[in-house]
Design an enzyme around this catalytic site. Structure first.
Site: not given
Ligand SMILES: NC(=O)c1ccc[n+]([C@@H]2O[C@H](COP(=O)([O-])OP(=O)(O)OC[C@H]3O[C@@H](n4cnc5c(N)ncnc54)[C@H](OP(=O)(O)O)[C@@H]3O)[C@@H](O)[C@H]2O)c1
Length: 269
Positions: A140, A153, A157
């Site tokens: 990120s 967070y 990262k």
């Molecule tokens: N969305 C944004 O704006 C954004 C921006 C920059 C970076 N990111 C990065 O993108 C990645 C994905 O994020 P997202 O936005 O898609 O979030 P999300 O919609 O909350 O999805 C997160 C996924 O990770 C799984 N997860 C969470 N904790 C876990 C654990 N302890 N073990 C196994 N699985 C786990 C969740 O499933 P369960 O909760 O069921 O385990 C879910 O499938 C993250 O690393 C985040 O930091 C996101």
């Protein structure tokens, strides 16, 4: 691009929501053999049921638990024979100023985002080296620039990027590619699950999720970068700009970031 992933074995951690789910779906349609995990059995079951005749291996595994990661990686190798690409995507965020936050919140975010990446990468490494494959971290802008309310967070990262930079250097002559990608704000569940000061999930988003980049678009851009073996990818101009300003004018960056996240002395984003 689809031919690049055809028959490749790709692990996506956290494939039940948001960016991870979109990655799993696009990879399956590109002909990849996909393994994914998450903590919620029902969500994994729904994902598996939506792709009954596809090469998809799902398993309940919490990436912050080393033994879960071991079982997940070992069963993936048993299922598909090897690993070509590991996408460390599973992650959570937080929303609390450090003065209010329980230390457990910081620890939990580090355990999932950083140690989850360490466990999966270490356990998959021999197979990926054998295949001259690719290791990806979903990072990120928070891996380059501190953002208030998100100390844990940010730490996770920054740590992920340092870990991968060192690993990339270790593997320079191995044929393995190590990269990280930094999506901008993307519509997903991450703001709902962000931990508040006492570790409970926020339960809502402070952003208009419908105005953000879709997870599907984010997945497409990510997979294109993986196929091209890019070194790093920062998706948005706004993120590139603040990273640049932070490098050359860090005091200005402090003020800009403070202004973006605070209103009348209160954290609003
Ligand atoms: N969305 C944004 O704006 C954004 C921006 C920059 C970076 N990111 C990065 O993108 C990645 C994905 O994020 P997202 O936005 O898609 O979030 P999300 O919609 O909350 O999805 C997160 C996924 O990770 C799984 N997860 C969470 N904790 C876990 C654990 N302890 N073990 C196994 N699985 C786990 C969740 O499933 P369960 O909760 O069921 O385990 C879910 O499938 C993250 O690393 C985040 O930091 C996101």
């Amino acid at each position: 691009m689809s031919s690049y992933f055809k028959d490749k074995v790709v692990i996506v951690t956290g494939g039940t929501d948001g960016i991870g789910k979109a990655l799993v779906e696009e990879l399956l349609s590109a002909g990849a053999k996909v393994a994914t995990c998450g903590r919620d059995n029902d969500k994994l079951y729904r994902l598996q049921s939506a792709y009954p005749s596809y090469p998809l291996h799902t398993m309940v595994a919490d990436v912050s638990n080393e033994n879960d990661c071991r079982r997940f990686i070992e069963t993936t190798i048993k299922f598909f024979g090897n690993i070509d690409i590991l996408i460390n995507n599973a992650g959570i965020s937080m929303r609390a100023l450090l003065k209010d936050a329980s230390i457990d919140v910081i620890r939990k975010v580090m355990d999932i985002n950083f140690f989850g990446t360490v466990y999966c990468t270490k356990l998959a490494l021999n197979s990926i080296i054998e295949r001259k494959g690719t290791i990806v971290g979903v990072s990120s802008v928070a891996g380059y620039r501190g953002l208030p309310g998100r100390t844990g967070y940010n730490a996770s990262k920054f740590a992920m990027q340092g870990f991968f930079e060192a690993l990339r250097t270790e593997l320079l002559d191995s044929g393995v590619h190590v990269m990280w990608v930094c999506p901008g704000f993307t519509a997903s569940n991450i703001r709902n699950t962000a931990l508040l000061k006492d570790g409970t999930p926020q339960g809502f988003s402070t952003l208009d999720e419908s105005s953000l980049m879709t997870a599907e678009k984010c997945a497409t851009i990510t997979l294109r970068a993986i196929a091209k073996r890019k070194r790093t990818l920062i998706y948005t101009f706004a993120d590139k700009r603040i990273i640049w300003i932070n490098k050359f004018f860090p005091r200005l960056a402090d003020k800009m970031v403070r202004k973006f996240f605070f209103k009348e002395g209160k954290l609003v984003k």
